[in-house]
Every structure is written in C-alpha cells, then in structure tokens.
Design an enzyme around this catalytic site. Structure first.
Site, PDB file in Angstrom:
ATOM      1  N   ASP A  51     -19.418 -23.427  -6.873  1.00 18.97           N
ATOM      2  CA  ASP A  51     -18.300 -23.538  -5.918  1.00 18.97           C
ATOM      3  C   ASP A  51     -18.366 -24.897  -5.213  1.00 18.97           C
ATOM      4  O   ASP A  51     -18.663 -24.984  -4.024  1.00 18.97           O
ATOM      5  CB  ASP A  51     -18.421 -22.367  -4.918  1.00 18.97           C
ATOM      6  CG  ASP A  51     -17.299 -22.323  -3.895  1.00 18.97           C
ATOM      7  OD1 ASP A  51     -16.250 -22.962  -4.128  1.00 18.97           O
ATOM      8  OD2 ASP A  51     -17.485 -21.669  -2.851  1.00 18.97           O
TER       9      ASP A  51
ATOM     10  N   HIS B 119      12.327  16.768  -1.110  1.00 21.20           N
ATOM     11  CA  HIS B 119      11.685  15.529  -1.591  1.00 21.20           C
ATOM     12  C   HIS B 119      11.553  15.604  -3.101  1.00 21.20           C
ATOM     13  O   HIS B 119      11.433  16.690  -3.669  1.00 21.20           O
ATOM     14  CB  HIS B 119      10.283  15.393  -0.952  1.00 21.20           C
ATOM     15  CG  HIS B 119       9.718  14.000  -1.026  1.00 21.20           C
ATOM     16  ND1 HIS B 119       9.181  13.463  -2.178  1.00 21.20           N
ATOM     17  CD2 HIS B 119       9.611  13.028  -0.077  1.00 21.20           C
ATOM     18  CE1 HIS B 119       8.761  12.226  -1.931  1.00 21.20           C
ATOM     19  NE2 HIS B 119       9.017  11.930  -0.670  1.00 21.20           N
ATOM     20  N   GLY B 120      11.525  14.454  -3.758  1.00 21.61           N
ATOM     21  CA  GLY B 120      11.243  14.409  -5.199  1.00 21.61           C
ATOM     22  C   GLY B 120       9.851  14.983  -5.458  1.00 21.61           C
ATOM     23  O   GLY B 120       8.943  14.790  -4.645  1.00 21.61           O
ATOM     24  N   ASP B 121       9.676  15.664  -6.597  1.00 20.58           N
ATOM     25  CA  ASP B 121       8.384  16.329  -6.813  1.00 20.58           C
ATOM     26  C   ASP B 121       7.266  15.358  -7.197  1.00 20.58           C
ATOM     27  O   ASP B 121       6.134  15.771  -7.448  1.00 20.58           O
ATOM     28  CB  ASP B 121       8.518  17.462  -7.852  1.00 20.58           C
ATOM     29  CG  ASP B 121       8.905  16.942  -9.228  1.00 20.58           C
ATOM     30  OD1 ASP B 121       9.053  15.712  -9.390  1.00 20.58           O
ATOM     31  OD2 ASP B 121       9.066  17.788 -10.142  1.00 20.58           O
TER      32      ASP B 121
HETATM   33  C1  SPV Z   1     -14.383 -18.385  -0.696  1.00 21.41           C
HETATM   34  O1  SPV Z   1     -14.172 -17.180  -0.872  1.00 21.41           O
HETATM   35  O2  SPV Z   1     -14.451 -19.187  -1.612  1.00 21.41           O
HETATM   36  C2  SPV Z   1     -14.551 -18.893   0.667  1.00 21.41           C
HETATM   37  C3  SPV Z   1     -15.103 -18.021   1.707  1.00 21.41           C
HETATM   38  O3  SPV Z   1     -14.293 -20.054   0.865  1.00 21.41           O
HETATM   39  S1  SPV Z   1     -16.819 -18.316   1.753  1.00 21.41           S
HETATM   40  O4  SPV Z   1     -17.347 -18.057   0.426  1.00 21.41           O
HETATM   41  O5  SPV Z   1     -17.391 -17.426   2.730  1.00 21.41           O
HETATM   42  O6  SPV Z   1     -17.023 -19.707   2.129  1.00 21.41           O
HETATM   43 MG    MG Z   2     -14.095 -21.232  -0.830  1.00 17.61          MG
END
Ligand code: SPV
Ligand code: MG
Length: 431
Positions: free
Chosen positions: A204, A89-91
């Site tokens: 979000d 094998h390669g080292d």
């Molecule tokens: C995200 O990661 O943005 C998701 C998963 O949608 S959750 O945050 O659990 O909704």
């Molecule tokens: Mg999400």
C-alpha cells in the site's frame, strides 16, 4: 365499513401494486402508507424519486381513500394510530429479512383481532424490466454521485464498507440483516488503497497506478448502485490530482479522501514505525484548492484526511490543520488514529464540532473496533468506514482452504465450509 392498510415502498406503480389495491378494496376502505426515505434505505434501494413524488403517485391511485407517511419500518406507530382490520402486503415478505416486518405486523394485529392478507407477489417480465430500469438509473453517474451528500443528510451515520472487486461490491450492495426486529444494510462503499493493493498482491505505497484503481472502481460500479468513496492516498502531485478529481467525478464517484502526507506513502496503521512525512499545511491546502477548482459538479466531495494523530504530532496540530483544510474548501474532514483507545478521536471530534456544526466528519475505526456506531454518532461523526474487514476475513478463510487441500490431498475436508456450487452459480444476477 372495515379498514385496510397497505404500505408502499416503491418508486414506480406497476401491475403488482395495482393488484394489491384491487385485492385490498375487497376487504374495505384502503389507506396507503408511503415509507419515508429514512426508513426505506435501511432495507431497500435508495429511492429513485423523491418522497413527494412517491406520495403523489399513491394519491393518484384509484380506490385509495387516504395516503399517509409511514416513518418507521416496523408498523407499531401506524397500526397504533389506524387500527386497521386488515394489512395487505405482497407475499414476498414471508421470507428473507422482510419476514421480521411481517412478524411485527402479525403480533400487532393479533392484539385486537386484525388480519394479514398476503397477496401473491406479481413477478413477470414487465415487472422485472421496470425494476431493472430503476436499478440502472440509480447506478448512473449523475444519480449515484450526489447520493453521499443525500445520505449524510438523512442517515444518523453513513455506514461504509470496503470493496475491491465486483464480488465485494455485491456484498456491500446486497447484504441486509435482521437483528432483534431491526433491518439494516450498508449505505456506501470505500475503495480502500490498502485492500485494492492487497488484492493485487502489492504493498500500500501508491504503487498501484490510478488506471488500475479506476478499473477497480469500474468493476464495483458495474454491479452496484451505492455511492463510492475513493481512497485517493496523498492525491499525488497537485497537478495530477486535478485530473483524478475530473475522472472520479465523471465516473460517478461521490467523494475522494486525500491524506496530508508527502513522499513515499506508507499505510497509516504503521504509524511512526515506518518513516512517513506529513505535508505542510500550505502545500496541502493548495492541493485541496486546486482539486476544488477542477471539480465541475456541486455533488462531488473532497475530504481532507489528517494524519497528525497517526504521526504523533498532537491534538492541537490536528485541529489547526482541520481549520486550515476547511478554510481551503475541503468538504469534510477524516481524522485517523491507530490507538486502541478511542479517546483522542472523541476529543478531536468534540472540539471540531464545537467550531463546525455541519462539516462532515469521517472516522475509520480499525484499531478501536470496540466503538459502536451510536457512540461515534454521539461525537458528531457522519461517516464510519469499515476499511479492511472484508479482506481480512477472506484471506484467512482462503489460506486455510489451500492448506487443508494440501494436507489431505483432496477437497472433501474443506467442502462443508464452502458455499454450495448452486449458490455461487446464482449469486450473480444475469441481465
Ligand atoms: C485504507 O483502507 O487504505 C486506508 C485506511 O487508507 S488505513 O488502512 O487505516 O490507513
Ligand atoms: Mg489507504
């Protein structure tokens, strides 16, 4: 005549491999093992050429008596069967995660007096360039896009890590661990709406627009080869979603997951604490159908995410929706829950699997993190997404560093937990 065994884990034959064969022949008759796809993807790049072609490449080498398939990373079976006098094998396997493989071979050979021959690893400009070309190929849209479907077929469960930047992409791409004689790495990447938004200091709520989200994908894709699963939130208006599908497909994204909610989207982990509205089955099915009609390749996947358990609408509603969404053409189902107890997830998966034996199932174990991949697998889950753990580990570490610098009016107190400057300078590969 003595016997020699060497295992190949490559898509191309370059001078380094020819040198291995040349050295091996000095010790006896040479058998080459070609590592199976399933074994190889646990510690190496996804194969850029199929197994049969790799097998033929090895068969065409001069000086090779026999070519066999090696199905496991560790050599127990192959050495048990062949009993070679030497393993060549390669080292490069003397250090890093591959050292575990060398240790395994050493123990097996020492049982009957066999020997390892470590051949100096050939690394020059030609080899570097050939290797870089294979890597580039893997990152091209037409190769990357289809990889998620390929992985679902060959992995017991596709392990997916959240990414939101080039740097987190590199972590998902390159992290390989050795643990109790096993090697492992992530298979795919999740561009989470939560973490992409958080990295931009935004909530979000579908506030970060698609152009910025695509920019994140591009940052990740530029430095990685693994397949991308995109968190498409609600998918927005169906009339907009069709454009999103086209763009994602063109970029080489493998899948989009859209959730059955309408109006102001809040993160699912708020559950019923935030006011959120689930979409009607008919309307969401229409969105799926329009997305599927817009899709141009067979590779791309549209996965329908069911929020019935999050919004406490019950198991029967979740299953009713699953049937409708699969009927509308969804390529997979993601079922989400915010309970600490995973039993409702298991019940959904078991009941879904009784009706659909092969439609991919996706689970995000954030609130039930005690559940192992093996357990999810046993309930028929195909893809596990670790959706936010990188962000949640980085934030407290950075915040503590900021606090300590303020507290001590200098940086010395934080220095010992920091990555050395030399390491950060060499973290990123240069072309
Ligand atoms: C995200 O990661 O943005 C998701 C998963 O949608 S959750 O945050 O659990 O909704
Ligand atoms: Mg999400």
């Amino acid at each position: 005549m003595k016997t020699v065994y060497t295992c190949f884990c490559t898509d191309i034959i370059h001078e380094g491999h020819l040198n291995i064969i040349h050295e091996a022949r000095k010790y006896g008759e040479v058998t080459v093992g070609v590592l199976s796809d399933e074994a190889r993807i646990r510690f190496n790049r996804f194969p850029a050429v199929g197994f049969e072609e790799r097998f033929r490449l090895a068969q065409n080498l001069d000086g090779v008596k026999e070519v066999i398939i090696q199905k496991d990373i560790m050599y127990d079976k192959v050495i048990g069967e062949l009993h070679p006098d030497y393993v060549v094998h390669g080292d490069n396997w003397k250090e890093g995660p591959m050292k575990a493989i060398r240790d395994n071979v050493e123990v097996l050979l020492s049982a009957y007096g066999g020997k390892i021959i470590d051949v100096p690893y050939t690394y020059n400009e030609n080899v570097r360039r050939a290797d870089a070309r294979v890597k580039e190929k893997l990152s091209m849209p037409e190769y990357r896009r289809k990889r998620l479907r390929q992985l679902i077929k060959i992995c017991p469960i596709v392990k997916t890590l959240e990414v939101h930047s080039g740097l987190t992409g590199l972590i998902a791409e390159k992290t390989i661990v050795e643990n109790q004689g096993e090697l492992d790495q992530f298979d795919a990447m999740w561009v989470s709406s939560l973490c992409d938004s958080t990295a931009k200091g935004k909530p979000d709520i579908e506030l970060v627009d698609m152009t910025s989200r695509f920019r994140t994908i591009d940052d990740v894709m530029e430095v990685t080869t693994k397949p991308v699963i995109f968190d498409g939130d609600t998918g927005g208006l169906a009339e907009h979603f069709v454009y999103t599908v086209r763009s994602l497909e063109r970029m080489g994204v493998s899948a989009v997951i859209i959730e059955d909610k309408v109006g102001l989207k809040r993160n699912s982990l708020f559950g019923t604490e935030a006011s959120q509205t689930q979409d009607s089955i008919e309307h969401f099915c229409e969105k799926i159908q329009m997305g599927k009609r817009a899709q141009l390749t067979d590779d791309f996947m549209i996965v329908a995410r069911i929020e019935s358990l999050i919004l406490e609408q019950g198991m029967d509603d979740a299953l009713l929706r699953a049937r409708a969404y699969v009927g509308a053409g969804a390529d997979g189902i993601m079922i989400h829950s915010r309970k600490r107890d995973p039993s409702e997830i298991f019940e959904f998966c078991d009941r879904f699997r009784r009706e659909y034996d092969s439609v991919p199932l996706v689970v995000v174990p954030t609130s039930f993190g005690q559940v192992t991949e093996k357990k999810l697998e046993s309930h028929g889950v195909n893809i596990v997404i670790y959706a936010n753990q990188l962000t949640r580990s980085a934030f407290p570490a950075m915040e503590q560093t900021a606090r300590d610098i303020l507290k001590y009016h200098r940086a010395q107190e934080v220095e010992e937990r920091l990555m050395p400057i030399k390491e950060i300078l060499t973290l990123i590969d240069e072309l």
